[in-house]
Design a protein around this motif. Structure first.
Motif, PDB file in Angstrom:
ATOM      1  N   ALA A   1      -3.754   3.211  -0.248  1.00 25.43           N
ATOM      2  CA  ALA A   1      -2.942   2.002  -0.097  1.00 25.43           C
ATOM      3  C   ALA A   1      -2.748   1.674   1.381  1.00 25.43           C
ATOM      4  CB  ALA A   1      -1.591   2.174  -0.788  1.00 25.43           C
TER       5      ALA A   1
ATOM      6  N   THR B   1      -4.007  -1.661   3.239  1.00 22.62           N
ATOM      7  CA  THR B   1      -3.015  -2.448   3.965  1.00 22.62           C
ATOM      8  C   THR B   1      -3.474  -2.689   5.397  1.00 22.62           C
ATOM      9  OG1 THR B   1      -1.217  -1.540   2.619  1.00 22.62           O
ATOM     10  CG2 THR B   1      -0.609  -2.525   4.723  1.00 22.62           C
ATOM     11  N   LYS B   2      -3.983  -1.648   6.047  1.00 24.64           N
ATOM     12  CA  LYS B   2      -4.512  -1.780   7.403  1.00 24.64           C
ATOM     13  C   LYS B   2      -5.618  -2.825   7.451  1.00 24.64           C
ATOM     14  CE  LYS B   2      -6.914   0.918  10.979  1.00 24.64           C
ATOM     15  NZ  LYS B   2      -7.165   2.268  11.531  1.00 24.64           N
TER      16      LYS B   2
ATOM     17  N   GLU C   1      -6.140 -10.001  -0.573  1.00 22.48           N
ATOM     18  CA  GLU C   1      -4.963  -9.268  -1.041  1.00 22.48           C
ATOM     19  C   GLU C   1      -5.078  -8.910  -2.515  1.00 22.48           C
ATOM     20  OE1 GLU C   1      -0.922 -11.121  -2.251  1.00 22.48           O
ATOM     21  OE2 GLU C   1      -0.748 -10.669  -0.100  1.00 22.48           O
TER      22      GLU C   1
ATOM     23  N   GLN D   1      -5.363  -5.133  -4.073  1.00 27.76           N
ATOM     24  CA  GLN D   1      -4.431  -4.614  -5.070  1.00 27.76           C
ATOM     25  C   GLN D   1      -5.166  -4.155  -6.329  1.00 27.76           C
ATOM     26  OE1 GLN D   1      -1.637  -3.141  -5.094  1.00 27.76           O
ATOM     27  NE2 GLN D   1      -0.182  -4.825  -4.884  1.00 27.76           N
TER      28      GLN D   1
ATOM     29  N   ASN E   1      -6.672  -0.846  -5.436  1.00 30.34           N
ATOM     30  CA  ASN E   1      -5.655   0.188  -5.258  1.00 30.34           C
ATOM     31  C   ASN E   1      -5.067   0.666  -6.582  1.00 30.34           C
ATOM     32  OD1 ASN E   1      -3.946   1.718  -3.300  1.00 30.34           O
ATOM     33  ND2 ASN E   1      -2.327   0.657  -4.404  1.00 30.34           N
TER      34      ASN E   1
END
Length: 264
Positions: free
Chosen positions: A210, A214-215, A233, A237, A240
């Motif tokens: 995650a 995110t990075k 995004e 998700q 992830n």
């Protein structure tokens, strides 16, 4: 100097990289640069590594590229040599930090100048000892900033502040760097290693995939439009939610307990 030019140890899922040429304020040689790139690439693929700390020995974090013996001033030069050297050298180093799939913390123990400053600014989090200084030294040498500086600084402090730093080349204290947003925290010199270790251990105990996703999203956010960012995004998700850590996070919430992430 004796010993390797880059020290590296792994403990508690944290990879510690230390530039080790204190007599040269850790100015980067080509071999040293390649070693750092190799170790960062290895960290991405190693499940035992879940966070990275980058620092230096002695009074300097990194005084930039070591220009001695490079033919920077004298010697025959063929058109395209400089651009090629940057692409395969300094730019690859900065890209290795930005693209590392594990969070990278810079623990800036002293002077960070030129490429050394950009190496710190490319990291995900930056801690600086109160005695540290950041210098956009290129203008002092009649050079254009390289190593991704003109890409990194405007994204961190805006174009006007970036130009001020690059046009004048004045030394910036750790406290001023913190106020400008170039540094997350300026800490007493004696607390730098302890604080960096504490932050790294928190990251190493987190949901590693995650954090990597995110990075990736944050690093790409200023280079894309809203539609593309939202699509990225959603895709991140989706990816992830297939990880064990995401499932553990949801399960621990339902069960009202602290999650135990394993980086998978």
């Amino acid at each position: 100097m004796t010993g390797p030019e880059v020290l590296h140890t792994t403990g508690g899922h944290v990879l510690s990289l230390t530039l080790n040429r204190p007599e040269a304020l850790n100015a980067l040689t080509p071999d040293q640069r390649e070693r750092v790139i190799h170790l960062l690439s290895g960290a991405s693929a190693d499940p035992a590594v879940r966070a990275v700390v980058l620092t230096g020995t002695g009074r300097g974090f990194c005084a930039g590229a070591d220009l001695r013996g490079t033919g920077a001033v004298t010697g025959e030069r063929i058109a395209g040599d400089v651009a090629r050297t940057l692409r395969t050298g300094a730019q690859r180093l900065i890209a290795a930090v930005l693209d590392c799939e594990k969070p990278v913390i810079a623990a800036v123990n002293g002077t960070a100048a030129g490429l050394g400053a950009h190496l710190a600014f490319a990291c995900d989090l930056v801690l600086a000892a109160e005695s540290a200084r950041f210098i956009e030294v290129f203008v002092r040498r009649g050079l254009v900033p390289d190593g991704g500086g003109a890409y990194l600084l405007p994204r961190l402090v805006g174009p006007q502040r970036a130009k001020e730093l690059m046009f004048f080349g004045d030394a910036l204290t750790a406290a001023d760097a913190e106020r400008m947003g170039l540094v997350n925290r300026a800490v007493p010199d004696g607390d730098l290693d302890k604080t960096a270790r504490a932050w790294a251990e928190r990251l190493a105990a987190g949901p590693t995939r995650a954090l990597a996703l995110t990075k990736q999203l944050v690093n790409a956010s200023l280079d894309t439009d809203r539609t593309t960012a939202f699509a990225a995004e959603a895709a991140a998700q989706e990816i992830n939610m297939t990880t064990a850590d995401a499932q553990e996070g949801v399960r621990s919430f339902v069960e009202r307990r602290s999650p135990e992430y394993r980086g998978r």
